[in-house]
Each structure stands twice: as C-alpha cells, then as structure tokens.
Write a protein that holds these residues in place. Structure first.
Motif, PDB file in Angstrom:
ATOM      1  N   ARG A  35     -15.856 -12.997  17.769  1.00 63.37           N
ATOM      2  CA  ARG A  35     -16.227 -11.694  18.321  1.00 63.37           C
ATOM      3  C   ARG A  35     -15.075 -11.235  19.209  1.00 63.37           C
ATOM      4  O   ARG A  35     -14.541 -12.018  19.999  1.00 63.37           O
ATOM      5  CB  ARG A  35     -17.507 -11.830  19.129  1.00 63.37           C
ATOM      6  CG  ARG A  35     -17.988 -10.520  19.688  1.00 63.37           C
ATOM      7  CD  ARG A  35     -19.228 -10.723  20.544  1.00 63.37           C
ATOM      8  NE  ARG A  35     -19.507  -9.493  21.235  1.00 63.37           N
ATOM      9  CZ  ARG A  35     -20.642  -8.814  21.106  1.00 63.37           C
ATOM     10  NH1 ARG A  35     -21.600  -9.278  20.348  1.00 63.37           N
ATOM     11  NH2 ARG A  35     -20.815  -7.695  21.761  1.00 63.37           N
ATOM     12  N   GLU A  38     -14.561  -8.822  25.302  1.00 61.18           N
ATOM     13  CA  GLU A  38     -14.994  -7.611  25.998  1.00 61.18           C
ATOM     14  C   GLU A  38     -13.864  -6.869  26.696  1.00 61.18           C
ATOM     15  O   GLU A  38     -13.935  -5.655  26.837  1.00 61.18           O
ATOM     16  CB  GLU A  38     -16.097  -7.954  27.004  1.00 61.18           C
ATOM     17  CG  GLU A  38     -17.396  -8.334  26.337  1.00 61.18           C
ATOM     18  CD  GLU A  38     -18.500  -8.637  27.334  1.00 61.18           C
ATOM     19  OE1 GLU A  38     -18.346  -8.339  28.542  1.00 61.18           O
ATOM     20  OE2 GLU A  38     -19.533  -9.177  26.901  1.00 61.18           O
ATOM     21  N   THR A  44     -19.366  -4.139  19.404  1.00 64.47           N
ATOM     22  CA  THR A  44     -19.161  -5.371  18.649  1.00 64.47           C
ATOM     23  C   THR A  44     -18.096  -5.202  17.583  1.00 64.47           C
ATOM     24  O   THR A  44     -18.217  -4.351  16.699  1.00 64.47           O
ATOM     25  CB  THR A  44     -20.486  -5.819  17.997  1.00 64.47           C
ATOM     26  OG1 THR A  44     -21.449  -6.045  19.039  1.00 64.47           O
ATOM     27  CG2 THR A  44     -20.298  -7.098  17.202  1.00 64.47           C
ATOM     28  N   ALA A  70     -18.150   0.807  17.979  1.00 61.07           N
ATOM     29  CA  ALA A  70     -17.205  -0.181  18.522  1.00 61.07           C
ATOM     30  C   ALA A  70     -15.770   0.307  18.349  1.00 61.07           C
ATOM     31  O   ALA A  70     -15.428   0.937  17.347  1.00 61.07           O
ATOM     32  CB  ALA A  70     -17.387  -1.520  17.831  1.00 61.07           C
TER      33      ALA A  70
END
Length: 159
Positions: A35, A38, A44, A70
């Motif tokens: 992933r 941040e 995402t 995203a």
C-alpha cells in the motif's frame, strides 16, 4: 535496420570481450505488493515494484493502482518520470499548470525537477506504470499533499 545492426554489434562485442550477460526473469507473484505510504499518497494506492534501482541499473518501475479519489502528493524526480496509463481514467498536473485527463495508452513525461501529481479521478480507478531514474541515490523529492481544492478544481483538460 541501422538500430538492429547496432544492437547486434554491441551484443557481439560483449560476447567477444567476455562480458556476456544472462537474461533475468522475475516471476509475477515473486515481488511484494504494498500500500502506498500515507506521506506520499491520499487515499488507497497499491504499488507493485516491478524493478528497483541499483548501482548497475538506475531505473525503477512501479505498477500503481489508484482507487477512485486516490492520488500522489506533489513530488518531482531528478531525471524525470514516465507514466504509462494502463487502465481507468486519471488526472495529472504540473505545479502551476492545468489538470489534465489521462486514459489507457497515454504516456506522460514529467521533466526533471518539475513538481507534479497524478492519480485517479473521484469516480474512477486508474492504473499506470511509473518509470524513473535515480540520480546520486535520489529518486526525487516529496512535497506537500495536493489540497482538496487543487484536486477538485475545475474540469480536467482532455486535449
């Protein structure tokens, strides 16, 4: 034809000098899928590192899938970056420029040092291959997140 002859000549020279190398294959599934962190993404984004930079090979390629909404933070790359859109609909923007729509088959070039962001639209996912070169150990600089006002401002140019 000249280019093919040049490639064959280089290959013959490598063999003659003992510098022959072997093809490498990294099988699908052998690489980690992560992933997006941040600090670099809003929403995402799933990244599959296809190959990473090394001392012998300074290029990196990552397949990134952005869920709707995203996108990356503002960032740049010292040697520039190519994006090859593979599916969905997305947006790209250079700092101070117009937001632009991208679709499958589009290739985006972000010149060296130019701050930009890229990602999905609010309603559609987007995937792309991102390819860039490291320079003196750096793949680029990460800046602030794209504000909601910047991300949603006006329609994207479809030129």
């Amino acid at each position: 034809m000249k280019r093919l002859a040049a490639i064959v000549s280089v290959a013959a020279l490598s063999v003659a000098t003992g510098a022959a190398q072997q093809l490498e294959i990294t099988r699908n599934g052998a690489r980690d899928t992560i992933r997006g962190p941040e600090q670099a993404y809003t929403g995402t984004a799933i990244a599959n590192v296809l190959f990473g930079a090394s001392a012998e090979r300074p290029l990196t390629a990552v397949e990134v899938t952005f869920e709707p909404g995203a996108h990356t933070a503002w960032h740049n790359h010292p040697a520039g970056q190519y994006l090859v859109v593979t599916s969905g609909v997305g947006w790209v923007q250079q700092r101070g420029g117009k937001k632009r729509e991208v679709r499958p088959g589009d290739v985006v070039w972000a010149p060296p040092g130019v701050a930009h962001w890229h990602g999905a639209t609010p309603t559609q996912a987007m995937s792309h291959l991102a390819i860039w070169q490291f320079v003196d150990g750096s793949g680029g600089e990460l800046f602030e997140h794209v504000s909601d006002e910047e991300y949603l401002a006006g329609p994207a140019a479809t030129e």
